[in-house]
Write an enzyme that holds these catalytic residues in place. Structure first.
Site, PDB file in Angstrom:
ATOM      1  N   HIS A  16      -7.713   4.367 -11.372  1.00 35.56           N
ATOM      2  CA  HIS A  16      -7.582   3.302 -10.009  1.00 35.56           C
ATOM      3  C   HIS A  16      -6.206   2.794  -9.707  1.00 35.56           C
ATOM      4  O   HIS A  16      -5.142   2.205  -9.995  1.00 35.56           O
ATOM      5  CB  HIS A  16      -8.365   1.990  -9.748  1.00 35.56           C
ATOM      6  N   HIS A  34     -13.000  10.746  -6.519  1.00 35.43           N
ATOM      7  CA  HIS A  34     -12.942   9.250  -5.697  1.00 35.43           C
ATOM      8  C   HIS A  34     -11.565   9.647  -7.327  1.00 35.43           C
ATOM      9  O   HIS A  34     -10.631   7.989  -6.829  1.00 35.43           O
ATOM     10  CB  HIS A  34     -13.981   8.733  -6.800  1.00 35.43           C
ATOM     11  N   HIS A  72     -10.140   7.728 -16.146  1.00 36.79           N
ATOM     12  CA  HIS A  72      -9.760   7.657 -15.385  1.00 36.79           C
ATOM     13  C   HIS A  72      -9.261   6.509 -14.837  1.00 36.79           C
ATOM     14  O   HIS A  72      -8.429   5.671 -15.023  1.00 36.79           O
ATOM     15  CB  HIS A  72     -11.058   7.614 -14.373  1.00 36.79           C
ATOM     16  N   GLU A  85      -8.065  -2.972  -9.881  1.00 40.26           N
ATOM     17  CA  GLU A  85      -9.237  -3.473  -9.563  1.00 40.26           C
ATOM     18  C   GLU A  85      -9.667  -5.031  -9.364  1.00 40.26           C
ATOM     19  O   GLU A  85      -9.058  -5.572  -8.877  1.00 40.26           O
ATOM     20  CB  GLU A  85     -10.353  -2.184 -10.418  1.00 40.26           C
ATOM     21  N   HIS A 117      -9.393   3.075 -17.335  1.00 43.70           N
ATOM     22  CA  HIS A 117     -10.354   2.657 -17.332  1.00 43.70           C
ATOM     23  C   HIS A 117     -10.824   3.713 -18.178  1.00 43.70           C
ATOM     24  O   HIS A 117     -10.742   4.939 -18.128  1.00 43.70           O
ATOM     25  CB  HIS A 117     -11.239   2.404 -16.370  1.00 43.70           C
ATOM     26  N   THR A 166     -17.300  -0.309 -11.035  1.00 45.67           N
ATOM     27  CA  THR A 166     -16.945  -0.240  -9.958  1.00 45.67           C
ATOM     28  C   THR A 166     -16.496   0.124  -8.871  1.00 45.67           C
ATOM     29  O   THR A 166     -16.465  -0.057  -7.438  1.00 45.67           O
ATOM     30  CB  THR A 166     -15.158  -0.771 -10.381  1.00 45.67           C
ATOM     31  N   THR A 167     -17.734   1.345  -9.045  1.00 41.57           N
ATOM     32  CA  THR A 167     -17.774   2.737  -8.322  1.00 41.57           C
ATOM     33  C   THR A 167     -19.512   2.213  -7.368  1.00 41.57           C
ATOM     34  O   THR A 167     -19.798   2.199  -8.474  1.00 41.57           O
ATOM     35  CB  THR A 167     -17.360   3.363  -8.307  1.00 41.57           C
TER      36      THR A 167
END
Ligand SMILES: CC#CCNS(=O)(=O)c1cc(S(N)(=O)=O)ccc1C(=O)O
Ligand SMILES: [Zn+2]
Length: 259
Positions: free
Chosen positions: A94, A62, A92, A104, A117, A197-198
């Site tokens: 995004h 992801h 991690h 995000e 994040h 958020t996942t």
């Protein structure tokens, strides 16, 4: 099975089928509107990372994740809206596709190129990360916006390691990295109560979003897109990009600004 992802069939719009909390009252990310109430009682956020110990960098299918040894309080954040110190577990990113934004959270409707994040958990109140991850005051995630501009001199250590973790499930040693080098000069922030958020989308996150973005080059961002969502053995080669959830309804929540 139909594992969650960011595609048409398994993306954010259908996560609620397996994770009904996706339709909950404190979901993340959100849009940060123009006018946010300034709360003078909000103190500065303090990041004590001087003895932090990164362990490895991995591709979990992801995102690209740097994991830390969180068996003691060697790297914590405290202050700001937090009532306890929270231990650094991992960070991690995004990001979007070529030329597209991929943050995000959005600010007054505007997206950034990417979002970092830093995930921390309340080891004072909870014995295990997984317990904290499911508790309303269990996690604190510091979000940092990345905008395209000059090369980021320290991000190279991360982007240079990405060829080693191209495929889902791959990992490689990544020791001695202190994420303090990824912070912007100002620690002014917005804070609100939200969620992962996942999936599993637990409503367990105190979000602390730094207002000032850091600059990274288009070239460095391009290296993120060399990663793949898929494993080496899979015949489908899905480029890892657009791994962001869009903003969710605020549902009456208050967003506070540090200053
Ligand atoms: C149980 C449980 C859990 C969540 N794990 S996480 O907080 O590291 C996390 C947090 C986030 S985010 N985008 O909400 O910070 C994304 C992905 C992950 C992850 O599993 O790797
Ligand atoms: Zn994240």
């Amino acid at each position: 099975g139909n594992h969650w992802g960011y595609g048409k069939e398994n993306g954010p719009d259908v996560w609620h089928k397996n994770y009904p909390v996706a339709l909950g009252s404190r979901q993340s990310p959100i849009d940060i509107p123009h006018q946010v109430s300034h709360d003078p009682s909000l103190g500065p956020i303090v990041l004590d990372y001087d003895h932090c110990t990164s362990i490895n960098i991995c591709n979990n299918g992801h995102s690209v994740v740097v994991n830390f040894d969180d068996t003691d309080d060697r790297s914590v954040i405290h202050g700001g809206p937090l009532e306890n110190p929270y231990r650094l577990s991992q960070f991690h990113f995004h990001w979007g596709g070529k030329g597209c934004d991929g943050s995000e959270h959005t600010v007054a409707g505007n997206s950034y190129a990417s979002e970092l994040h830093l995930v921390h958990w309340n080891a004072v109140k909870y014995k295990l990360f997984d317990h904290a991850a499911a508790a309303p005051d269990g996690l604190a995630v510091v979000g940092i916006f990345l905008e395209t501009g000059d090369d980021h001199r320290w991000l190279h250590t991360i982007t240079d390691a990405m060829y080693m973790v191209k495929y889902k499930g791959s990992a490689t040693d990544f020791k001695g990295f202190n994420p303090k080098c990824l912070l912007p000069s100002s620690l002014h922030y917005w804070t609100y109560l939200g969620s992962l958020t996942t999936p599993p989308l637990h409503e367990s996150v105190t979000w602390i979003l730094l207002k000032e973005p850091i600059a990274v080059s288009e070239k460095q961002l391009g290296k993120f897109r060399l990663l793949q969502f898929t494993g080496e053995e899979e015949d489908q080669r899905l480029r890892m990009e657009n791994n962001f959830r869009p903003p969710q309804p605020l549902k009456g929540r208050r967003i506070r600004s540090s200053n």
